[in-house]
Design a protein around this motif. Structure first.
Motif, PDB file in Angstrom:
ATOM      1  N   HIS A 110      -1.814 -13.758   5.043  1.00  0.00           N
ATOM      2  CA  HIS A 110      -1.242 -12.417   4.902  1.00  0.00           C
ATOM      3  C   HIS A 110      -1.171 -11.702   6.253  1.00  0.00           C
ATOM      4  CE1 HIS A 110      -1.475 -13.342   0.754  1.00  0.00           C
ATOM      5  NE2 HIS A 110      -2.743 -12.982   0.564  1.00  0.00           N
ATOM      6  N   GLY A 132       4.552  -7.342   0.700  1.00  0.00           N
ATOM      7  CA  GLY A 132       3.745  -8.541   0.856  1.00  0.00           C
ATOM      8  C   GLY A 132       4.004  -9.244   2.170  1.00  0.00           C
ATOM      9  N   ASN A 133       2.952  -9.867   2.724  1.00  0.00           N
ATOM     10  CA  ASN A 133       3.059 -10.647   3.953  1.00  0.00           C
ATOM     11  C   ASN A 133       2.607 -12.068   3.663  1.00  0.00           C
ATOM     12  OD1 ASN A 133       2.188  -7.671   5.167  1.00  0.00           O
ATOM     13  ND2 ASN A 133       3.772  -8.708   6.342  1.00  0.00           N
ATOM     14  N   GLN A 154      -0.314  -6.967   4.498  1.00  0.00           N
ATOM     15  CA  GLN A 154      -0.678  -6.558   3.152  1.00  0.00           C
ATOM     16  C   GLN A 154      -0.074  -7.527   2.149  1.00  0.00           C
ATOM     17  OE1 GLN A 154       0.835  -2.637   2.372  1.00  0.00           O
ATOM     18  NE2 GLN A 154       2.967  -3.205   2.726  1.00  0.00           N
ATOM     19  N   TYR A 155      -0.607  -7.482   0.933  1.00  0.00           N
ATOM     20  CA  TYR A 155      -0.086  -8.310  -0.138  1.00  0.00           C
ATOM     21  C   TYR A 155      -0.235  -7.533  -1.430  1.00  0.00           C
ATOM     22  CZ  TYR A 155       1.125 -12.589  -2.630  1.00  0.00           C
ATOM     23  OH  TYR A 155       1.764 -13.531  -3.399  1.00  0.00           O
ATOM     24  N   HIS A 161     -11.342 -11.413   0.850  1.00  0.00           N
ATOM     25  CA  HIS A 161     -10.357 -10.444   1.302  1.00  0.00           C
ATOM     26  C   HIS A 161     -11.054  -9.444   2.213  1.00  0.00           C
ATOM     27  CE1 HIS A 161      -7.604 -11.216  -2.439  1.00  0.00           C
ATOM     28  NE2 HIS A 161      -7.682 -12.244  -1.603  1.00  0.00           N
TER      29      HIS A 161
END
Length: 739
Positions: free
Chosen positions: A110, A83-84, A165-166, A51
């Motif tokens: 993401h 979230g993406n 973002q997630y 990440h």
């Protein structure tokens, strides 16, 4: 192989610490988040990516030229905007050496939705057309379907999207992996997993050099033969210590900004390593002086000596030469050792040596159990940590917390994990969902007693996953790498594929790119240390001097003279050419430092040849000696300034260099590709042009050192400086990290 991280700085970036040659990767390493550690997730399951979170919603860029295998573009975010699910999966096929093809994949997960991009004012900025519209039916709060790529091509540094973002946290999930067949095809040609590697016999060499020194070898305070002034053939050596090493040693050497750096570890009986150098030990300007050292220390063939000093072995032949290097052999002790000895094994980063922490993790040595969860004690055994785990951790939550705390709080462990090359399933392949997540329903599991919640989770997970549209085999394990470690390692390899070299020299024909590619790559390793700025300038100058690699690489011949005029018996170009080289150019004028005899035909015979158009009998003689084609004692040094050289008849006691085959450094026919490129590299290091290039940032788009390089190549040809810089800029745009 030209590769870069998914984030790139947009302005100049230079490291103040010259022992750290890759400031771009140093900067990107700081973006790695603790909650996305490779290859172990916080819940003890496989996590085969990292990440990364830049400071802003930065552009995510392709790490190498590639083909789109699958992607998802969302109009809206999911999970109430937290979230993406956008992603791009690329396939890359490149080269790391002559006949060495590497095929791998990179995943960028993401990515920000189109609506969010629009709100931030980056709507469509820099994106390819296929990324500008949703990939399928898109409803707010739902997951947009993924689609298979349709042959779309991307180039390194192309923008694939922006960091989304997630679960409310801004980051990019980033992976690199290989299919089993591709992995075996490439790494079967390396020494990955071999605990007793031998010195390779191939020319596949790049990156850092490594010496495996067995115990009990002799180190010297000075190389044998040094004089009372601590000099060997005129090269000064600092007095050190004489002794033998009690333990085997691993020695790492590399060059950066002209200096040489050395790290050393002693190796215990169990294979564990102890550093003998807290920081890389520098030898200032060692690289800039390589040519000087090679000439002095290897008089029989300085070219071979240059390779010994550069690679630790001679790549271009099976011979060897005594080579004394400075090594720390015990705590606080240094001495000189001859690394040419057969018992000292010589490797490079191209070999993926296990002693540099590369470890294949597969069924036989995995810390993951049959339930797909990582066991902390099994992990500690692999990383050689004797400390036992907390016996009080019994519940799944406690075990996960213990493992997560262990990994996060130990820098040494995280560094070891970066070297894991893991044979593992993809979390984006739904064929393993029931096995991977079954324990969520067990006692103390997240969905204990909540079957509907578990089924809803699996449904959502299947919507996020996308393997079924990639066209890749399902249900099989892949080979995963820590993606930043993968990129950092392969950035040391500057071997250009035909496609990359064609883009860097766009006016060169495909035939000539194919013809000279291997030679250009070899001299880039030998003389330029695969430095992207250095290569850009070398290609820019070569493009101008050889009319983009055309013709026989001879002055006034690249466009009009066929290779037939560069045979062993014929190098004369007719009366017009004779007039130019004698009267107009001054190539045969009295006391000319080129070493040509007046009115003799020397001007034509020794006209500019090779990649950088080396000119004059004197320069030819230097290169002939360098390659051992001519003995240094067979002619007088600086013969052209001696009294009587120009007299008629000439003073017979003065011996000029006799060279009857000047065409050796032209490209007079197929099969003579190496010499014209090598003579260009030789000229480059003769005049220390690397030092001129090294003040330039690899991030800036403009080749700022170009005029300095052009002045060294041909200070009399200032009208062409702008064209030379244009050529260097074209190469730099392709090879360097400029955006």
């Amino acid at each position: 192989m030209i590769i870069s991280p998914p984030y790139l700085p947009e302005s100049g970036l230079m490291s103040d610490d010259k022992s750290k040659p890759d400031p771009v990767m140093d900067a990107v390493d700081k973006f790695e988040l603790a909650h996305g550690i490779y290859p172990i997730a916080a819940d003890r399951r496989w996590h085969c990516g990292v990440h990364l979170a830049p400071v802003m919603h930065g552009a995510v860029r392709a790490i190498a030229d590639g083909e789109v295998m699958a992607y998802r573009v969302c109009q809206h975010a999911i999970d109430s905007g937290n979230g993406n699910a956008g992603f791009v999966l690329l396939k890359h096929s490149t080269e790391t050496g002559d006949g060495r093809t590497l095929t791998f994949y990179s995943l960028y997960m993401h990515l920000m939705s189109l609506t969010e991009c629009h709100k931030l004012g980056i709507d469509g900025q820099g994106l390819a057309d296929f990324l500008l519209t949703p990939s399928g039916p898109d409803a707010k709060g739902q997951v947009t379907p993924a689609v298979k790529g349709s042959g779309q091509k991307v180039r390194r540094k192309d923008i694939l999207g922006y960091v989304g973002q997630y679960q409310g946290v801004k980051y990019l999930h980033f992976e690199t992996f290989m299919l089993p067949g591709d992995f075996d095809a490439y790494f079967g040609g390396t020494q990955l997993g071999n605990n007793v590697p031998d010195t390779p016999t191939t020319t596949d060499w790049w990156g850092h050099c490594y010496y495996m020194i067995p115990a009990g070898l002799q180190f010297f305070a000075l190389p044998p033969g040094a004089d009372a002034h601590n000099k060997l053939n005129g090269i000064e050596f600092t007095p050190l210590q004489t002794d033998k090493n009690e333990l085997p040693l691993i020695v790492e050497t590399y060059f950066s900004k002209g200096s040489k750096y050395t790290n050393v570890w002693s190796v215990a009986a169990d294979g564990s390593r102890t550093p003998l150098t807290d920081q890389p030990v520098p030898e200032a300007k060692y690289e800039y002086d390589l040519y000087k050292r090679a000439k002095a220390l290897y008089s029989t063939c300085p070219s071979d000596g240059y390779e010994m000093l550069r690679f630790g072995r001679i790549l271009s032949s099976n011979t060897t030469q005594p080579t004394w290097v400075r090594v720390t052999y015990a705590a606080g002790k240094q001495g000189y050792i001859d690394i040419s000895k057969a018992e000292i094994k010589k490797l490079s980063d191209a070999d993926f040596p296990s002693f540099m922490c590369w470890l294949k993790v597969t069924d036989g040595n995995t810390p993951f159990g049959s339930d797909g969860l990582c066991d902390i004690d099994a992990l500690k055994r692999i990383v050689k940590d004797a400390q036992s785990s907390d016996a009080t951790a019994t519940t799944e939550v406690q075990k996960a917390d213990e493992l997560s705390s262990y990994v996060r709080s130990h820098d040494k462990i995280r560094q070891a994990l970066r070297g894991f090359i893991c044979n593992a399933p993809s979390e984006w392949d739904d064929t393993g969902n029931e096995t991977r997540w079954a324990k969520l329903r067990d006692k103390d599991g997240f969905y204990e007693g909540n079957e509907q919640g578990y089924q809803d989770f699996l449904k959502y997970l299947k919507e996020i996953q996308f393997w079924d549209v990639t066209g890749l085999p399902a249900g099989q394990k892949l080979w995963f790498f820590h993606p930043l470690a993968f990129i950092r390692h392969f950035r040391k390899c500057g071997w250009m594929s035909a496609a990359e070299l064609s883009r860097a020299m766009p006016a060169a024909s495909p035939e000539n790119v194919d013809r000279y590619k291997a030679s250009i790559n070899f001299i880039s390793a030998k003389y330029l240390n695969f430095g992207k700025v250095r290569i850009s300038h070398f290609l820019g100058q070569t493009a101008h001097e050889t009319a983009n690699l055309r013709g026989p690489m001879v002055e006034h011949g690249n466009n009009t003279l066929s290779a037939a005029y560069e045979t062993d018996a014929h190098y004369y170009m007719g009366p017009d050419a004779y007039s130019y080289f004698v009267r107009a150019s001054g190539y045969e004028k009295l006391n000319n430092a080129l070493g040509n005899e007046y009115n003799s035909g020397d001007g034509i015979k020794f006209r500019g040849r090779g990649a950088l158009q080396v000119t004059g009998r004197a320069a030819y003689a230097d290169y002939w000696v360098y390659r051992a084609w001519l003995q240094k004692d067979s002619f007088d040094a600086s013969w052209w300034v001696k009294n009587g050289w120009w007299s008629v008849p000439r003073n017979a006691s003065i011996r000029p260099a006799i060279i009857d085959n000047p065409q050796n450094i032209s490209a007079r026919a197929n099969g003579n590709e190496f010499n014209p490129i090598d003579v260009g590299g030789w000229f480059w290091v003769c005049h220390n042009i690397n030092s001129v290039c090294d003040v330039e940032s690899p991030i800036n788009r403009i080749a700022t050192a170009s005029n300095g390089v052009s002045t060294i190549i041909n200070k009399y040809d200032t009208p062409t400086f702008a064209r030379r810089q244009h050529n260097a800029n074209l190469a730099k745009e392709v090879l360097c990290d400029a955006v």
